[in-house]
Design a protein around this motif. Structure first.
Motif, PDB file in Angstrom:
ATOM      1  N   ALA A 123       0.846  -0.987  -0.025  1.00  0.00           N
ATOM      2  CA  ALA A 123       0.160   0.153  -0.067  1.00  0.00           C
ATOM      3  C   ALA A 123       0.827   1.286   0.026  1.00  0.00           C
ATOM      4  N   ASN A 124       2.082   1.371   0.707  1.00  0.00           N
ATOM      5  CA  ASN A 124       2.774   2.480   0.761  1.00  0.00           C
ATOM      6  C   ASN A 124       3.460   2.750  -0.449  1.00  0.00           C
ATOM      7  N   ARG A 125       3.362   1.662  -1.450  1.00  0.00           N
ATOM      8  CA  ARG A 125       3.970   1.917  -2.910  1.00  0.00           C
ATOM      9  C   ARG A 125       2.888   2.193  -3.784  1.00  0.00           C
ATOM     10  N   ASN A 126       1.812   2.513  -3.143  1.00  0.00           N
ATOM     11  CA  ASN A 126       0.594   2.688  -4.007  1.00  0.00           C
ATOM     12  C   ASN A 126       0.409   1.775  -5.246  1.00  0.00           C
ATOM     13  N   ILE A 127       0.611   0.381  -4.906  1.00  0.00           N
ATOM     14  CA  ILE A 127       0.324  -0.647  -5.636  1.00  0.00           C
ATOM     15  C   ILE A 127      -0.924  -1.368  -5.245  1.00  0.00           C
ATOM     16  N   THR A 128      -1.953  -1.257  -6.122  1.00  0.00           N
ATOM     17  CA  THR A 128      -3.470  -1.633  -5.716  1.00  0.00           C
ATOM     18  C   THR A 128      -3.457  -3.150  -5.857  1.00  0.00           C
ATOM     19  N   PRO A 129      -4.075  -3.806  -4.561  1.00  0.00           N
ATOM     20  CA  PRO A 129      -4.311  -5.006  -4.511  1.00  0.00           C
ATOM     21  C   PRO A 129      -5.261  -5.560  -5.624  1.00  0.00           C
ATOM     22  N   ASP A 130      -5.084  -6.847  -6.314  1.00  0.00           N
ATOM     23  CA  ASP A 130      -5.884  -7.446  -7.026  1.00  0.00           C
ATOM     24  C   ASP A 130      -6.738  -8.397  -6.449  1.00  0.00           C
ATOM     25  N   ILE A 131      -7.307  -9.209  -7.332  1.00  0.00           N
ATOM     26  CA  ILE A 131      -8.056 -10.552  -6.743  1.00  0.00           C
ATOM     27  C   ILE A 131      -7.047 -11.642  -6.222  1.00  0.00           C
ATOM     28  N   ARG A 132      -5.784 -11.547  -6.866  1.00  0.00           N
ATOM     29  CA  ARG A 132      -4.972 -12.667  -6.253  1.00  0.00           C
ATOM     30  C   ARG A 132      -4.430 -12.186  -4.914  1.00  0.00           C
ATOM     31  N   SER A 133      -4.503 -10.970  -4.576  1.00  0.00           N
ATOM     32  CA  SER A 133      -3.930 -10.180  -3.501  1.00  0.00           C
ATOM     33  C   SER A 133      -5.039 -10.436  -2.499  1.00  0.00           C
ATOM     34  N   TYR A 134      -6.156 -10.280  -2.777  1.00  0.00           N
ATOM     35  CA  TYR A 134      -7.294 -10.541  -1.737  1.00  0.00           C
ATOM     36  C   TYR A 134      -7.474 -11.947  -1.342  1.00  0.00           C
ATOM     37  N   ASN A 135      -7.446 -12.774  -2.398  1.00  0.00           N
ATOM     38  CA  ASN A 135      -7.709 -14.255  -2.037  1.00  0.00           C
ATOM     39  C   ASN A 135      -6.641 -14.608  -1.180  1.00  0.00           C
ATOM     40  N   ALA A 136      -5.380 -14.112  -1.348  1.00  0.00           N
ATOM     41  CA  ALA A 136      -4.409 -14.615  -0.273  1.00  0.00           C
ATOM     42  C   ALA A 136      -4.716 -14.331   1.025  1.00  0.00           C
ATOM     43  N   LYS A 137      -5.182 -13.109   1.118  1.00  0.00           N
ATOM     44  CA  LYS A 137      -5.530 -12.499   2.632  1.00  0.00           C
ATOM     45  C   LYS A 137      -6.767 -13.344   3.058  1.00  0.00           C
ATOM     46  N   LEU A 138      -7.659 -13.552   2.257  1.00  0.00           N
ATOM     47  CA  LEU A 138      -8.835 -14.498   2.460  1.00  0.00           C
ATOM     48  C   LEU A 138      -8.622 -15.844   3.122  1.00  0.00           C
ATOM     49  N   TYR A 139      -7.630 -16.243   2.589  1.00  0.00           N
ATOM     50  CA  TYR A 139      -7.178 -17.713   3.182  1.00  0.00           C
ATOM     51  C   TYR A 139      -6.621 -17.663   4.192  1.00  0.00           C
ATOM     52  N   GLY A 140      -5.735 -16.404   4.365  1.00  0.00           N
ATOM     53  CA  GLY A 140      -5.063 -16.351   5.530  1.00  0.00           C
ATOM     54  C   GLY A 140      -5.916 -16.123   6.771  1.00  0.00           C
ATOM     55  N   LEU A 141      -7.098 -15.275   6.479  1.00  0.00           N
ATOM     56  CA  LEU A 141      -8.009 -15.067   7.621  1.00  0.00           C
ATOM     57  C   LEU A 141      -9.183 -16.471   8.065  1.00  0.00           C
ATOM     58  N   ALA A 142      -9.019 -17.261   6.905  1.00  0.00           N
ATOM     59  CA  ALA A 142      -9.644 -18.637   7.187  1.00  0.00           C
ATOM     60  C   ALA A 142      -8.912 -19.615   8.056  1.00  0.00           C
ATOM     61  N   MET A 143      -7.486 -19.539   7.772  1.00  0.00           N
ATOM     62  CA  MET A 143      -6.615 -20.350   8.605  1.00  0.00           C
ATOM     63  C   MET A 143      -6.690 -19.774   9.993  1.00  0.00           C
ATOM     64  N   GLU A 144      -6.878 -18.481  10.170  1.00  0.00           N
ATOM     65  CA  GLU A 144      -6.876 -17.867  11.655  1.00  0.00           C
ATOM     66  C   GLU A 144      -8.212 -18.084  12.233  1.00  0.00           C
ATOM     67  N   LYS A 145      -9.255 -18.625  11.539  1.00  0.00           N
ATOM     68  CA  LYS A 145     -10.505 -18.722  11.889  1.00  0.00           C
ATOM     69  C   LYS A 145     -11.488 -17.396  12.307  1.00  0.00           C
ATOM     70  N   ARG A 146     -10.811 -16.394  11.427  1.00  0.00           N
ATOM     71  CA  ARG A 146     -11.169 -15.034  11.186  1.00  0.00           C
ATOM     72  C   ARG A 146     -12.632 -14.664  10.246  1.00  0.00           C
ATOM     73  N   THR A 147     -13.540 -15.727  10.394  1.00  0.00           N
ATOM     74  CA  THR A 147     -14.497 -15.373   9.331  1.00  0.00           C
ATOM     75  C   THR A 147     -15.340 -14.177   9.305  1.00  0.00           C
ATOM     76  N   LYS A 148     -15.465 -13.404  10.439  1.00  0.00           N
ATOM     77  CA  LYS A 148     -16.065 -12.216  10.370  1.00  0.00           C
ATOM     78  C   LYS A 148     -15.405 -11.347   9.537  1.00  0.00           C
ATOM     79  N   GLU A 149     -13.987 -11.073   9.693  1.00  0.00           N
ATOM     80  CA  GLU A 149     -13.226 -10.391   8.975  1.00  0.00           C
ATOM     81  C   GLU A 149     -13.014 -10.768   7.481  1.00  0.00           C
ATOM     82  N   ALA A 150     -13.293 -11.901   7.163  1.00  0.00           N
ATOM     83  CA  ALA A 150     -13.024 -12.213   5.756  1.00  0.00           C
ATOM     84  C   ALA A 150     -14.257 -11.946   4.967  1.00  0.00           C
ATOM     85  N   VAL A 151     -15.698 -12.176   5.718  1.00  0.00           N
ATOM     86  CA  VAL A 151     -16.739 -11.761   4.941  1.00  0.00           C
ATOM     87  C   VAL A 151     -16.723 -10.163   5.125  1.00  0.00           C
TER      88      VAL A 151
END
Length: 331
Positions: free
Chosen positions: A176-204
């Motif tokens: 973000a500090n480099r002003n690089i906009t996340p794409d679908i691959r970026s978001y999917n990676a984070k979604l899987y990270g949240l899933a593994m952390e059992k943080r489904t509310k944040e994933a939604v």
């Protein structure tokens, strides 16, 4: 002399005609003499199927690098130049093997660019050397080579998937500090990270953020949400997001079934489990036999014999993959 020449040619032909890449890999792994290792590697490279196994290449180069046989690494690379499909891979693997050596530029005669760095970052991530990958990112910035979205997505995927959520969030911040906009691959990676952390509310909430930013969730996004609810044992929520896949015009894939079916069986929702199996066959989806066997065993255990017989019949009569499902001895 003529006999010896024929013998060498015959050995070479036999060695390079085999289609068993697994046997070749074992042969190279067991070879202790590094010069013979190099010679075998060059000979096996005539096989196209062998050349696609970059893991074998990386392991061979790693062994040579550890033994400081850099001249032989160069010999392999020179040999690979005749194969257009691996010349770029050969270059990147050489970087992987030698990177971190103080005299890297002198040894290679090059100054790594963004593509080279990205290749090595990916290689480090695949090898599980995540800290080395981050050090490489630091080195890129120090040398004025701009990391791009590919760099960051590679790192995000590796760190989130390996349970290093905090470090992944720092990488997200650097992107973000480099002003690089996340794409679908970026978001999917984070979604899987949240899933593994059992943080489904944040994933939604993250999926809602994606939609707000007009980034359409794909099947991998939904699979991540399903995985999160499966990890929390929440079947109804997992089923709800399963329904959302088709509502969103996404194609359910092997991962969807692999994630969902075990929890469905565990919770005893066997009618739904049976429906999932029928959809697997209807969509000609290649799932592991163990997954279908799990459903069959669950059906038999609950005396749903007709459904169990139909599942076995489907496994034998479908026109794309035969499964060897077996009734348990209790049936």
């Amino acid at each position: 002399m003529h006999f010896l020449s024929r013998l060498v040619h015959r050995f070479s032909t036999v060695a390079t005609s085999t289609s068993n890449v697994g046997s070749i890999s074992t042969d190279l792994y067991k070879e202790k003499d590094l010069k013979r290792l190099v010679d075998k590697f060059k000979r096996y490279s005539d096989l196209e199927r062998f050349r696609t196994k970059t893991g074998i290449y990386k392991e061979t180069v790693r062994r040579l690098a550890n033994a400081k046989r850099f001249r032989w690494i160069e010999e392999i690379l020179e040999h690979q130049k005749q194969y257009k499909d691996v010349s770029k891979e050969g270059f990147s693997v050489r970087l992987v093997a030698l990177y971190g050596q103080a005299d890297l530029p002198k040894k290679l005669g090059i100054e790594p660019d963004q593509v080279s760095y990205n290749t090595v970052v990916k290689a480090y991530c695949e090898m599980g050397s995540l800290d080395s990958a981050i050090m490489l990112l630091d080195d890129m910035e120090k040398k004025g080579v701009e990391p791009d979205r590919i760099t960051f997505n590679t790192l995000l995927h590796a760190f989130y998937m390996n349970g290093r959520f905090g470090a992944a969030e720092m990488i997200w911040e650097r992107m973000a500090n480099r002003n690089i906009t996340p794409d679908i691959r970026s978001y999917n990676a984070k979604l899987y990270g949240l899933a593994m952390e059992k943080r489904t509310k944040e994933a939604v909430e993250l999926v809602e953020e994606m939609r707000y930013k007009t980034i359409k969730p794909d099947v991998f996004s939904f699979n991540a949400l399903i995985k999160g609810f499966v990890n929390e044992g929440k079947l109804e929520e997992a089923k709800w997001w399963y329904d959302e896949i088709e509502k969103s015009d996404c194609a359910i894939n092997k991962g969807t079934f692999t994630i969902l079916v075990p929890l469905v069986c565990e919770k005893g929702d066997l009618d739904f489990a049976f429906e999932l199996c029928k959809k697997i066959f209807g969509r000609r989806c290649l799932v592991d036999e163990e997954l279908l066997q799990l459903v069959l065993d669950s059906l038999v255990k609950e005396s749903k014999i007709e459904e169990a017989k139909e599942l076995v019949e489907l496994s034998k009569t479908n026109d794309y993959c035969r499964y060897n499902l077996k009734f348990s001895s209790n049936e």
